[in-house]
Design a protein around this motif. Structure first.
Motif, short mmCIF file in Angstrom:
data_model
loop_
_atom_site.label_atom_id
_atom_site.label_comp_id
_atom_site.label_asym_id
_atom_site.label_seq_id
_atom_site.Cartn_x
_atom_site.Cartn_y
_atom_site.Cartn_z
N ASN A 260 0.87 -1.18 0.00
CA ASN A 260 0.00 0.00 0.00
C ASN A 260 0.91 1.22 0.00
OD1 ASN A 260 -2.51 -1.42 0.23
ND2 ASN A 260 -2.07 -1.77 2.40
N VAL A 261 0.72 2.08 -0.98
CA VAL A 261 1.62 3.23 -1.16
C VAL A 261 0.94 4.51 -0.66
CG1 VAL A 261 2.95 4.57 -2.83
CG2 VAL A 261 2.66 2.11 -3.16
N TYR A 262 1.69 5.27 0.15
CA TYR A 262 1.19 6.55 0.69
C TYR A 262 2.14 7.68 0.29
CZ TYR A 262 -1.69 3.57 3.63
OH TYR A 262 -2.60 2.64 4.07
N ALA A 263 1.58 8.86 0.14
CA ALA A 263 2.40 10.05 -0.16
C ALA A 263 3.18 10.44 1.09
CB ALA A 263 1.50 11.20 -0.60
N LYS A 264 4.31 11.10 0.84
CA LYS A 264 5.12 11.60 1.95
C LYS A 264 4.78 13.06 2.17
CE LYS A 264 9.44 10.36 2.29
NZ LYS A 264 10.91 10.26 2.07
N ASN A 265 4.40 13.40 3.39
CA ASN A 265 4.14 14.79 3.74
C ASN A 265 5.45 15.57 3.80
OD1 ASN A 265 1.34 14.46 3.99
ND2 ASN A 265 1.52 13.79 6.13
N ALA A 266 5.35 16.86 3.79
CA ALA A 266 6.53 17.73 3.82
C ALA A 266 7.42 17.44 5.03
CB ALA A 266 6.11 19.19 3.82
N GLY B 264 7.84 14.55 6.27
CA GLY B 264 8.32 13.17 6.18
C GLY B 264 7.34 12.12 6.69
N SER B 265 6.24 12.57 7.27
CA SER B 265 5.27 11.61 7.79
C SER B 265 4.41 11.04 6.67
CB SER B 265 4.38 12.29 8.84
OG SER B 265 3.63 13.33 8.23
N ARG B 266 3.65 10.02 6.99
CA ARG B 266 2.79 9.38 6.01
C ARG B 266 1.60 10.26 5.70
NH1 ARG B 266 0.23 3.43 6.88
NH2 ARG B 266 -1.43 4.51 7.98
N VAL C 216 1.23 -7.96 3.29
CA VAL C 216 0.90 -6.56 2.97
C VAL C 216 1.89 -5.68 3.71
CG1 VAL C 216 -0.84 -4.75 3.09
CG2 VAL C 216 -1.55 -7.11 2.73
N THR C 217 2.51 -4.76 2.98
CA THR C 217 3.41 -3.79 3.61
C THR C 217 2.97 -2.39 3.18
OG1 THR C 217 4.95 -3.99 1.75
CG2 THR C 217 5.40 -5.33 3.69
N ASP C 218 3.36 -1.40 3.95
CA ASP C 218 3.08 0.00 3.63
C ASP C 218 4.38 0.69 3.26
OD1 ASP C 218 0.45 -0.43 4.31
OD2 ASP C 218 0.61 0.48 6.29
N GLU C 219 4.30 1.53 2.25
CA GLU C 219 5.45 2.34 1.86
C GLU C 219 5.04 3.79 1.73
OE1 GLU C 219 7.51 1.08 -1.65
OE2 GLU C 219 7.85 -0.96 -0.91
N VAL C 220 5.92 4.66 2.18
CA VAL C 220 5.72 6.09 2.02
C VAL C 220 6.69 6.57 0.95
CG1 VAL C 220 5.83 8.35 3.15
CG2 VAL C 220 5.01 6.34 4.42
#
Length: 194
Positions: free
Chosen positions: A24-30, A32-34, A189-193
């Motif tokens: 599951n891909v998430y955007a990186k906030n400014a 650095g958080s998910r 299932v893994t999460d990536e930022v």
């Protein structure tokens, strides 16, 4: 000795699986958080080709398998995998006859053999689950708009298998295995930022 011309085999196929490893891909906030969820994708997959089982009736002729044809369908019977829904592969293996030697070896004079039911299984060198179908099956575990968990709903894939070849007397033979199930599931299932 007349061995007859009976040919009775009951085949089955089981244990074929496609295990999808999903990210599951998430955007990186400014900072650095998910951030927001962007989508899910199959990172990799593992295929288990399965096992061919044949119950050979006592007194049956054996069979030399030379060709395997597989038609992949979904649970409703519709073709699965688009242009790859039919797969043909040359093969070369023998299914034994329904006679056995008295001491359990494979070598004895035919007059010593006794008619007996024989169970034949084959797991090695079975390439009946094609790479294209495995990829298409794994991809059904993600829809791109929902976070995937390990209980994701993946496609139900079936294999309709026809084994063609000749019997012990050289006559052409085919045996069919309808609707052999391929288990398709999410393994990890893994999460990536990113």
């Amino acid at each position: 000795m007349n061995i007859g011309q009976g040919f009775q085999m009951t085949p089955s196929f089981d244990g074929a699986t496609v295990a999808a490893n999903v990210v599951n891909v998430y955007a990186k906030n400014a900072d650095g958080s998910r951030g927001a969820y962007l989508g899910s994708q199959v990172k990799s997959y593992t295929v288990t080709q399965g096992r061919l089982n044949v119950a050979v009736r006592e007194g049956s002729l054996g069979m030399t398998v030379k060709q395997v044809n597989v038609k992949y369908t979904d649970a409703s019977g519709n073709p699965f995998g688009g242009e790859y829904s039919t797969f043909n592969v040359s093969s070369a293996f023998n299914i034994p006859e329904g006679f056995v030697c008295p001491d359990g070896t494979n070598t004895c004079d035919f007059t010593q053999k006794k008619a007996q039911n024989v169970l034949f299984s084959k797991t090695e060198d079975l390439y009946q689950l094609s790479e294209q179908i495995a990829i298409a099956a794994a991809d059904t575990c993600v829809d791109g708009s929902t976070v995937v968990g390990t209980s994701a709903a993946c496609a139900e894939v079936r294999m309709n298998i026809t084994l063609s070849g000749t019997d012990s007397l050289g006559a052409p033979r085919t045996i069919n295995i309808p609707q052999a199930q391929v288990r398709v599931y999410v393994s990890t299932v893994t999460d990536e930022v990113r």
